[in-house]
Write a protein that holds these residues in place. Structure first.
Motif, PDB file in Angstrom:
ATOM      1  N   SER A 146       0.855  -1.193   0.000  1.00  0.00           N
ATOM      2  CA  SER A 146       0.000   0.000   0.000  1.00  0.00           C
ATOM      3  C   SER A 146       0.889   1.239   0.000  1.00  0.00           C
ATOM      4  O   SER A 146       2.105   1.153   0.172  1.00  0.00           O
ATOM      5  N   SER A 192       0.622   3.723   2.246  1.00  0.00           N
ATOM      6  CA  SER A 192       0.946   4.109   3.622  1.00  0.00           C
ATOM      7  C   SER A 192       1.732   3.045   4.380  1.00  0.00           C
ATOM      8  O   SER A 192       2.406   3.349   5.345  1.00  0.00           O
ATOM      9  N   GLN A 244       0.471   1.092   6.340  1.00  0.00           N
ATOM     10  CA  GLN A 244      -0.185   1.002   7.646  1.00  0.00           C
ATOM     11  C   GLN A 244      -1.560   0.394   7.435  1.00  0.00           C
ATOM     12  O   GLN A 244      -2.312   0.849   6.558  1.00  0.00           O
ATOM     13  N   SER A 256      -4.717   2.853   7.500  1.00  0.00           N
ATOM     14  CA  SER A 256      -4.715   3.807   6.387  1.00  0.00           C
ATOM     15  C   SER A 256      -4.914   3.058   5.077  1.00  0.00           C
ATOM     16  O   SER A 256      -5.585   3.546   4.159  1.00  0.00           O
ATOM     17  N   SER A 284      -8.440   2.446   3.601  1.00  0.00           N
ATOM     18  CA  SER A 284      -9.189   3.531   2.951  1.00  0.00           C
ATOM     19  C   SER A 284      -8.502   4.049   1.690  1.00  0.00           C
ATOM     20  O   SER A 284      -8.969   5.019   1.094  1.00  0.00           O
ATOM     21  N   GLU A 285      -7.426   3.400   1.280  1.00  0.00           N
ATOM     22  CA  GLU A 285      -6.770   3.850   0.043  1.00  0.00           C
ATOM     23  C   GLU A 285      -7.617   3.480  -1.177  1.00  0.00           C
ATOM     24  O   GLU A 285      -8.327   2.486  -1.168  1.00  0.00           O
ATOM     25  N   ARG A 324      -7.996   0.146  -3.298  1.00  0.00           N
ATOM     26  CA  ARG A 324      -7.570  -0.599  -2.117  1.00  0.00           C
ATOM     27  C   ARG A 324      -6.425  -1.532  -2.503  1.00  0.00           C
ATOM     28  O   ARG A 324      -6.509  -2.217  -3.525  1.00  0.00           O
TER      29      ARG A 324
END
Ligand code: SF4
Ligand code: SF4
Length: 189
Positions: free
Chosen positions: A32, A34, A36, A39, A42-43, A46
């Motif tokens: 991803s 982030s 994390q 976080s 919600s990217e 996804r």
């Protein structure tokens, strides 16, 4: 110092897999933006895992790219997007990928996947983690040792000891060594 990949294997042991899919989650988070968990959820888009747990005959089998050498996906890619790094990993370069999906057809293990961005994505063996001396995210996340990463001699030595114990008790299952080979190597049975 970067260690030669040839010395390392990932040992996959379906008999230890719970099907918890922690490996899939860890893979998606690692890839991803982030890195994390909360976080990453919600990217948009996804993040997708590049490893998967397949259920075969009621058995959970963690499946991942074997970074074959030679790699059918590399040979098949018409743009050079699918390539081998200096460390020996097979990776895809989104800048070069035209989304033709020829690599999906070429891979005998069904590994590359097609992303919502029209590009192929695949396991990169967590190359940045490898350079820092860390195991792939999927291996680190696995709570049971169904996925193990390390030097071939050490892991196979451990397995030999486990097999010896199983011979005494009469219990046991086979495992699969994922390494740079055209096909997985079955151990035991
Ligand atoms: S397992 Fe599939 S995606 Fe991975 S290197 Fe081999 S052919 Fe390519
Ligand atoms: S994390 Fe380990 S036990 Fe859980 S599904 Fe993946 S391989 Fe199986």
């Amino acid at each position: 110092m970067i260690q030669p990949l040839e010395e390392f294997i990932i040992y996959v042991d379906p008999s230890r897999c719970l099907g918890c899919r922690s490996c899939e989650v860890a893979c998606a988070v690692e890839h991803s933006s982030s890195k994390q968990l909360f976080s990453a959820i919600s990217e948009d888009p996804r993040p997708k895992p590049r490893t998967s747990v397949v259920v075969a005959d009621g058995v959970y089998v963690p499946m991942r790219c074997m970074h074959c050498d030679p790699a059918p996906c590399v040979k098949a890619c018409p743009t050079g997007s699918m390539r081998r790094t200096d460390e020996g990993f097979v990776v895809s370069d989104p800048a070069r990928c035209i989304g033709c999906r020829t690599c999906l057809l070429a891979c005998p293990f069904g590994h590359p996947s097609y992303s919502s961005r029209g590009k192929v994505i695949k396991c990169d063996h967590c190359i940045d983690r490898f350079k820092s001396g860390m195991p792939p995210a999927c291996v680190e996340a696995c709570p049971t040792g169904a996925l193990r990463f390390g030097r071939a001699e050490e892991l196979l030595g451990e397995e030999r000891r486990r097999r010896a114990l199983e011979m005494i008790t009469g219990l046991g299952e086979g495992g699969v060594v994922y390494r740079r080979a055209a096909s997985p190597v079955l151990v035991g049975r």
